[in-house]
Design a protein around this motif. Structure first.
Motif, short mmCIF file in Angstrom:
data_model
loop_
_atom_site.label_atom_id
_atom_site.label_comp_id
_atom_site.label_asym_id
_atom_site.label_seq_id
_atom_site.Cartn_x
_atom_site.Cartn_y
_atom_site.Cartn_z
N LEU A 19 0.84 -1.35 -0.06
CA LEU A 19 -0.10 0.06 -0.07
C LEU A 19 0.83 1.16 -0.07
O LEU A 19 0.62 2.06 -0.79
CB LEU A 19 -1.00 0.17 1.09
N GLN A 20 1.98 1.28 0.88
CA GLN A 20 2.88 2.56 0.73
C GLN A 20 3.60 2.82 -0.41
O GLN A 20 3.60 3.71 -0.90
CB GLN A 20 3.84 2.30 1.99
N LYS A 23 0.99 4.05 -2.99
CA LYS A 23 0.86 5.49 -2.74
C LYS A 23 2.13 6.55 -3.25
O LYS A 23 1.86 7.24 -3.80
CB LYS A 23 0.50 5.68 -1.34
N GLU A 24 3.21 5.83 -2.98
CA GLU A 24 4.48 6.72 -3.42
C GLU A 24 4.50 6.75 -4.93
O GLU A 24 4.87 7.73 -5.65
CB GLU A 24 5.82 5.73 -3.24
N LEU A 26 1.94 6.57 -7.05
CA LEU A 26 0.60 7.55 -7.49
C LEU A 26 0.95 8.87 -7.16
O LEU A 26 0.65 9.97 -8.10
CB LEU A 26 -0.65 7.06 -6.74
N GLU A 27 1.82 9.29 -5.94
CA GLU A 27 1.88 10.62 -5.61
C GLU A 27 2.97 11.36 -6.70
O GLU A 27 3.12 12.49 -6.52
CB GLU A 27 2.48 10.60 -4.11
N TYR A 35 -6.35 9.45 -9.66
CA TYR A 35 -6.28 8.26 -9.16
C TYR A 35 -7.26 8.30 -8.01
O TYR A 35 -7.45 9.16 -7.39
CB TYR A 35 -5.21 7.31 -8.94
N GLU A 36 -7.82 7.11 -7.86
CA GLU A 36 -8.42 6.61 -6.41
C GLU A 36 -8.27 5.33 -6.06
O GLU A 36 -7.92 4.13 -7.07
CB GLU A 36 -10.06 6.53 -6.86
N LEU A 37 -7.73 5.06 -4.88
CA LEU A 37 -7.09 3.80 -4.48
C LEU A 37 -7.98 3.40 -2.97
O LEU A 37 -8.22 4.41 -2.13
CB LEU A 37 -5.89 3.87 -3.79
N GLU A 39 -9.47 0.25 -0.34
CA GLU A 39 -9.36 -1.18 0.05
C GLU A 39 -10.66 -1.88 -0.04
O GLU A 39 -11.68 -1.26 0.23
CB GLU A 39 -8.64 -1.13 1.90
N LEU A 48 -8.08 0.05 -7.65
CA LEU A 48 -7.50 1.27 -7.94
C LEU A 48 -8.33 1.76 -9.16
O LEU A 48 -8.19 0.87 -10.21
CB LEU A 48 -6.05 0.78 -8.12
#
Length: 89
Positions: A19-20, A23-24, A26-27, A35-37, A39, A48
């Motif tokens: 997950l981290q 996120k990295e 995508l950011e 984007y939209e992530l 769970e 995603l």
């Protein structure tokens, strides 16, 4: 506009780490990639949604994520601009 929907299943006990990493990725994508992530609580760990102006921009982001070693399986659905609406309203 091209949109991709990805379902991701992560190897056991690696969900938080992956997950981290996602996120990295995508950011650090250019501003035109949206984007939209989320769970999930089913057979898949994450849902995603990635959107950009063209297919190549979306594919670049998808490949970075799909090639992660701790993703055990993935499913991708692409929605490409210009597709016909098959249901009459």
């Amino acid at each position: 506009m091209t949109t991709a929907y990805l379902l991701l299943d992560i190897k056991l006990k690696h969900q938080e780490e992956v997950l981290q990493q996602i996120k990295e990725i995508l950011e650090n994508e250019p501003a035109y990639v949206k984007y939209e992530l989320r769970e999930t609580f089913a057979d898949w760990d994450f849902f995603l949604k990635i959107s950009a102006e063209n297919l190549e921009q979306v594919k670049t982001t998808i490949l970075k994520i799909k090639n992660m070693k701790k993703i055990s399986r993935h499913l991708t659905l692409l929605q490409i601009a210009g597709g016909r609406n098959l249901i009459r309203e």
